[in-house]
Design an enzyme around this catalytic site. Structure first.
Site, mmCIF file in Angstrom:
data_model
loop_
_atom_site.group_PDB
_atom_site.id
_atom_site.type_symbol
_atom_site.label_atom_id
_atom_site.label_comp_id
_atom_site.label_asym_id
_atom_site.label_seq_id
_atom_site.Cartn_x
_atom_site.Cartn_y
_atom_site.Cartn_z
ATOM 1 N N ASP A 294 0.846 -1.203 0.000
ATOM 2 C CA ASP A 294 0.000 0.000 0.000
ATOM 3 C C ASP A 294 0.872 1.240 0.000
ATOM 4 O O ASP A 294 1.261 1.709 1.057
ATOM 5 C CB ASP A 294 -0.930 -0.047 1.222
ATOM 6 C CG ASP A 294 -1.946 1.065 1.228
ATOM 7 O OD1 ASP A 294 -2.107 1.732 0.195
ATOM 8 O OD2 ASP A 294 -2.587 1.276 2.278
ATOM 9 N N GLU A 328 -2.945 10.029 -0.890
ATOM 10 C CA GLU A 328 -4.188 9.259 -0.867
ATOM 11 C C GLU A 328 -4.604 8.950 0.568
ATOM 12 O O GLU A 328 -5.783 8.976 0.910
ATOM 13 C CB GLU A 328 -4.005 7.942 -1.656
ATOM 14 C CG GLU A 328 -5.293 7.138 -1.848
ATOM 15 C CD GLU A 328 -5.621 6.184 -0.685
ATOM 16 O OE1 GLU A 328 -6.790 5.764 -0.584
ATOM 17 O OE2 GLU A 328 -4.720 5.873 0.118
ATOM 18 N N HIS A 426 -1.440 -0.888 6.433
ATOM 19 C CA HIS A 426 -1.169 0.202 7.389
ATOM 20 C C HIS A 426 -0.394 -0.265 8.618
ATOM 21 O O HIS A 426 -0.456 0.384 9.665
ATOM 22 C CB HIS A 426 -2.476 0.875 7.855
ATOM 23 C CG HIS A 426 -3.244 1.534 6.754
ATOM 24 N ND1 HIS A 426 -4.434 2.196 6.956
ATOM 25 C CD2 HIS A 426 -2.988 1.647 5.424
ATOM 26 C CE1 HIS A 426 -4.884 2.665 5.799
ATOM 27 N NE2 HIS A 426 -4.036 2.348 4.859
#
Lengths: 460, 460
Positions: A294, A328, A426
């Protein structure tokens, strides 16, 4: 003679038909072959994650990622490479957080937490208070001020494991993280602890964005994520004694917005330069890991799509852009800015594809478009079957390209296998070693093949 | 009145139709829900891999696995649980192998090797000789006795990375491991070193079976696998100086066959007890890792299929058997024995499903059957779409159930995502931590759902 002519015509038609359909198959085969034997995604990702590392908006890592990706795009011989300025928020975690559970007898048990992105810090000496577990905002409201005031609220609704696509489970559990502090502050809570949005049990806290909306600064309470194992522990300890206390200290800080950039590279279309196709991912990441899945993956795959076009001599008829979006994760400023500029410049974007669901085996695409457009695109699905790509469905595209939505632009998201994404999302284990080279490269080839088809046939 | 009756009949038909189609959907939903929220596969696999560990035929681990799986099946309340005796080969690795490359100047570089299963040992002091690299048996034959005699042959043809399914690449590269020693011995080689059948570059040697066929003992030469990184290193060093030497020592030994067992559990069919359905995996493994993906996964998934039937109150009309086959890796004696006994007892096996391709996200099934049978089975595919299962294709089933092939029995193999399987296959990293709980449990549910449909509708 008449029959002969007809015969020749039929032969010619049959031949041209075959050639045309073989051509797509051959080009796509070349794309996969090149990606798997001579791809650049994996090497790029190693640099981005291991040499640059995490890239939270406003950080040195984000700045270095802008510079380095622009340099790499500059080497590809594209028609244009540029930086699109965008102001981004700057939130900094500061020193590592610390938390423990304290029994009535004063015995303490350390637990793993991390501040949620955007949270205020605790006071310098931390917060210690009784803690109350809830599963949703209805339970919270039922407890009301009488049950909440002066306490820490512990949101502990797990991601539903029986939803087949964990992204659906993430969607259903995400309100706790995003709005939990806002809701709890209504009833006088002094902090919130949120079960990490992780589908498995482990020791890692998972950060992510939260918002206080329009709450005045004085009402803002600190918010942290707790690992799923520690959420289970805390819940058990609360069941044994609901008078236990929770202590946490975090040191995060919100700064003024800073200058940053989207990074854009372009091959100008040979026939329809005013029809734009975008392929992209986001350059920023959270700060705990290295932003591999990510969204380092989306960045390097998108860059490699344009490199593959150059390498294979595919000269697009339409203009193709790689866009590496900034911010983002905590603001979506890059996506917003790109869409604003596209509109201001009257650029006709026919298609935009985002990769922001991890570097796992590609399964297909999710398309945000109308039924007629989807019907046309779905005709390409058989071309992907030899590559074990079976998923062409209508659905969401991506948080960055989503800003281009206008009723005519077809938006798409790469759909990799979703099962393990939230194991890393995350968290500090979102690092290079969590990426499989083949799976990454198959994703790149799948994206490049779709863009090749969109370029060749346009969007009808 | 007449109309009324017709109306009622139509309503009843419509209702029963709806119920019947909803029933499949509902049952399958229950199966997935239960597997994902209350599955046993993962817990069983942890015990099998971490408490028992590797299970090479004839080893103590294999013996303990037989005892333990029988005990676990005994707890499930099946109609019958038994051991099916089968004699199996016993090959033992002995002390860890040792190997190095020696330059002309006498400088040595250690490399990672492991004996191939079934290989003879080296002499007690090892083998040291010049080494010659080949990519296939044609190159070997071209070198002939003049080029090979007294040397070690180094087979270094990599698995093709551009084949989309790595199992195809494995198939194409496997002759080096299986027949490499046999072929090289024809030309007087003194040993063979085979590039590990691993699609990525790392430091782990991957074992696997090899055969000397009918070679007399005196002609048998030791065979070892070398890690892919060290294969690259050795190849480079040979290019720099083809006069380097290779040394290796291995201590393996073939013993006489020993007694072992297939482990079988059965729920007897309520309507058609003489129609048998098998679900299975193999209980033995190679000795380097813990046999997690290969094939602890298939064992625990198959056991959990029967447990799910019991848990959900699914009473099969046909007889369903879980079969845990012994000795798939180096002899296939268990698969052979089961098929022999089935034939001897005139058991009508209508269906057999094997899971032996790893514990990754299930993608579908591969069916070994005739076109008419496949056409009927393929009608169930839409029932699996909500579970992201899209792959129903004709192809191979599994090495164990394959012995049941007789032209009428439908054979099937679970088809998990294949991209990472050879990262772990037959190597020391095939351990519990390489398994994702969700992916494993999705596989179990996918298998149970197919068996539920086969039981309900039979094979047409």
């Amino acid at each position: 003679m008449h029959i002969h002519k007809l015969f020749i015509l039929i032969v010619l038609l049959a031949f041209s038909n075959t050639v045309s359909s073989q051509t797509d198959e051959t080009v796509i085969k070349d794309i996969y072959h090149t990606s798997l034997t001579n791809g650049k995604s994996y090497e790029w990702l190693e640099y981005l994650t291991k040499q640059i590392g995490s890239r939270l908006s406003g950080s040195l890592g984000a700045e270095r990622a802008v510079t380095w990706t622009k340099e790499e795009l500059d080497k590809l011989g594209l028609d244009r490479v540029w930086l699109q300025p965008v102001m981004v928020p700057k939130w900094v975690r500061g020193a590592k957080e610390y938390a423990y559970i304290e029994s009535a007898a004063g015995k303490t048990t350390s637990v793993n937490i991390c501040a949620l992105g955007g949270s205020v810090p605790t006071p310098a000496l931390g917060v210690k208070a009784n803690i109350v577990e809830v599963h949703d905002f209805e339970q919270l409201a039922a407890l009301g001020t009488a049950g909440i005031e002066g306490k820490i609220v512990f949101y502990n609704r797990p991601m539903q494991t029986d939803l087949i696509n964990p992204f659906d489970a993430y969607g259903k559990a995400g309100d706790q993280r995003r709005q939990g502090a806002f809701e709890a502050s209504k009833y006088g809570a002094v902090g919130v602890i949120v079960r990490s949005l992780n589908s498995r049990l482990d020791d890692l806290p998972h950060t992510g964005n939260m918002s206080y909306r329009d709450l005045p600064e004085s009402k803002r309470i600190p918010a942290a994520a707790i690992s799923t194992n520690d959420a289970e522990l805390l819940s058990t300890m609360l069941k044994l004694d609901d008078n236990i206390k929770f202590y946490f200290k975090q040191n995060c800080k919100q700064f003024n917005d800073v200058q940053s950039y989207n990074v854009i590279g372009q091959i100008t279309g040979s026939q329809f330069p005013d029809e734009y196709m975008v392929v992209g991912g986001h350059l920023d990441s959270w700060d705990l890991g290295d932003g591999a899945h990510d969204d380092g993956v989306g960045v390097v795959q998108s860059m490699d799509v344009l490199r593959l076009f150059k390498e294979l001599g595919i000269k697009p008829k339409r203009t193709i852009r790689v866009v590496l979006f900034m911010n983002e994760e905590n603001g979506s400023r890059g996506g917003t800015k790109y869409a604003e500029e596209a509109k201001r410049n009257n650029e006709n974007h026919i298609f935009a594809l985002e990769s922001d669901s991890g570097g796992f085996t590609p399964r297909g695409f999710s398309f945000d478009c109308n039924d007629a457009q989807f019907g046309n695109i779905a005709q390409w699905e058989p071309l992907f079957k030899p590559y074990l790509i079976h998923y062409f469905e209508k659905g969401e595209s991506g948080a960055d390209v989503g800003h281009l939505k206008n009723g005519t632009t077809v938006l798409a998201g790469l759909f990799p296998d979703p099962q393990r994404y939230f194991d890393y999302h995350h968290a500090s284990n979102d690092t290079f070693d969590a990426i499989d080279k083949r799976e990454l490269e198959l994703g790149t080839a799948t994206m490049a093949s779709l863009l090749y088809l969109v370029d060749k046939y346009g969007i009808k």
